[in-house]
Write an enzyme that holds these catalytic residues in place. Sequence first.
Site, PDB file in Angstrom:
ATOM      1  N   HIS A 182       0.890  -1.158   0.000  1.00 15.06           N
ATOM      2  CA  HIS A 182       0.000   0.000   0.000  1.00 15.06           C
ATOM      3  C   HIS A 182       0.934   1.215   0.000  1.00 15.06           C
ATOM      4  O   HIS A 182       1.501   1.566   1.027  1.00 15.06           O
ATOM      5  CB  HIS A 182      -0.875  -0.049   1.254  1.00 15.06           C
ATOM      6  N   ASP A 314     -10.280  -3.395  -4.795  1.00 22.06           N
ATOM      7  CA  ASP A 314     -10.137  -2.808  -3.457  1.00 22.06           C
ATOM      8  C   ASP A 314     -11.530  -2.669  -2.814  1.00 22.06           C
ATOM      9  O   ASP A 314     -11.824  -1.665  -2.166  1.00 22.06           O
ATOM     10  CB  ASP A 314      -9.403  -1.459  -3.517  1.00 22.06           C
TER      11      ASP A 314
HETATM   12 ZN   LIG Z   1      -4.583  -0.110   0.303  1.00 20.85          ZN
END
Ligand SMILES: [Zn+2]
Length: 434
Positions: A182, A314
């Site tokens: 991330h 996501d």
């Molecule tokens: Zn993420």
Amino acid sequence: MSDILILNGRVVDPASGIDAERDVLLRHGRVAAVEMPGELRAVRGKEIIDAKGMIVAPGLVDVHVHLREPGQTYKESIKTGTEAAAAGGFTSVVAMPNTVPVNDSVSGLEWMLDAARGACVKLFAMPAATFGSLGEEITDYHELARAGAVGFTDDGKPILHDRVMRTALVAAAGIGVPISQHAEDTRLTGGCSMNAGPVAFRLGLRGMTVEAESKIVERDIRLLRDIERHDGLRPHLHVQHVSTAKAMEAIRQAKREGLHVTCEVAPHHFTLTDEAIGDYDTNAKMNPPLRNDADRQAMIAGLLDGTVDCIATDHAPHALFEKEQEFERAPNGITGLETALGLALRVLHQGNGMSISRVIELMSAQPAGILSLAGRGTLSVDSFADVVVFDPAAEWSFDVAKTRSKSRNTPFDGAPMLGRVSYTLSEGRVVFKS
Ligand SMILES: [Zn+2]
């Protein structure tokens, strides 16, 4: 389980190089045959799906979903999340570890992957790269890989420290799985709730700069290069949800250099810009945030030129009361499993000339390849009977009231979609039928 024969469809299986009219026979949860029309007529005791006018493709693979179980099943559960996946044409999903508690142990991983949780499609998981996703000490990669881990990530948070990220990349390289990063330098994004720029200025909100994303990507690429040179290993970095032109360019250069870096882009980042926040609409709040149109165009360019390896949703469900707060307090994330294919076909195929076959490849064979999910993402004989049948010409609009997810947090309610899923089959079972 009876045999299923899918007749008269246009089979699009990029992994096998097929884009033609074929009949498909599914037997014992596997693809048993893919033949010219009429060849399989003699098979007895079969159930028939007529796919005339439809595309028959490998079930879609999503390497990045949040299913909220354990700990937050008021938002979503493995059962409802995978039902939403099936409705969107997905037959394999990879659950992120930021559950409550964080999935950082073998027992936690086994609990999640247990069939008793009620997943209706194939569930994979990436456990945490560091204990508690605190970014300090890496988890037991060998034991976790033996228990089924397909990669490691602290998603939701970055692995900030160089030494920890280096250790993680080296350890994962020894097993042959990626570290999924991330990419956000959280030292630069404190108090930020959207993209930096004129929209943030107008709304009076603190904005995240593009550098907060690109700096981590560039740092990780330096580590890859350093490990290849000095340790003789070939670590695999997977960059999650790329959202900026700057990070995309860094990945493009790293690939040219021959480093093992892959990346994903989420449909919202190639469809919307920060203008979608309008008047503080928390359904357009996610992390990384919606960017400006130049960044959005850079995501499309990366998808078209092959820099982007796959599309990932996501999928990040939240409860209504959580999103009904002031913009700065509301949690990040939108649901995405039921809108991904429709947006990809509309924006990439219809809007930007990408072939349907390539869209399917970015959503099946490529994500399966990144994580070495054997027998997934293809309709080749003997692979799992994971299939999506959809009408590529159907224009429709998404109605969030009909979602299979427990959550309603999407900026795409009423948005136009192209391509409607008729059937989803997971290992030979019909798990969705429109
Ligand atoms: Zn993420």
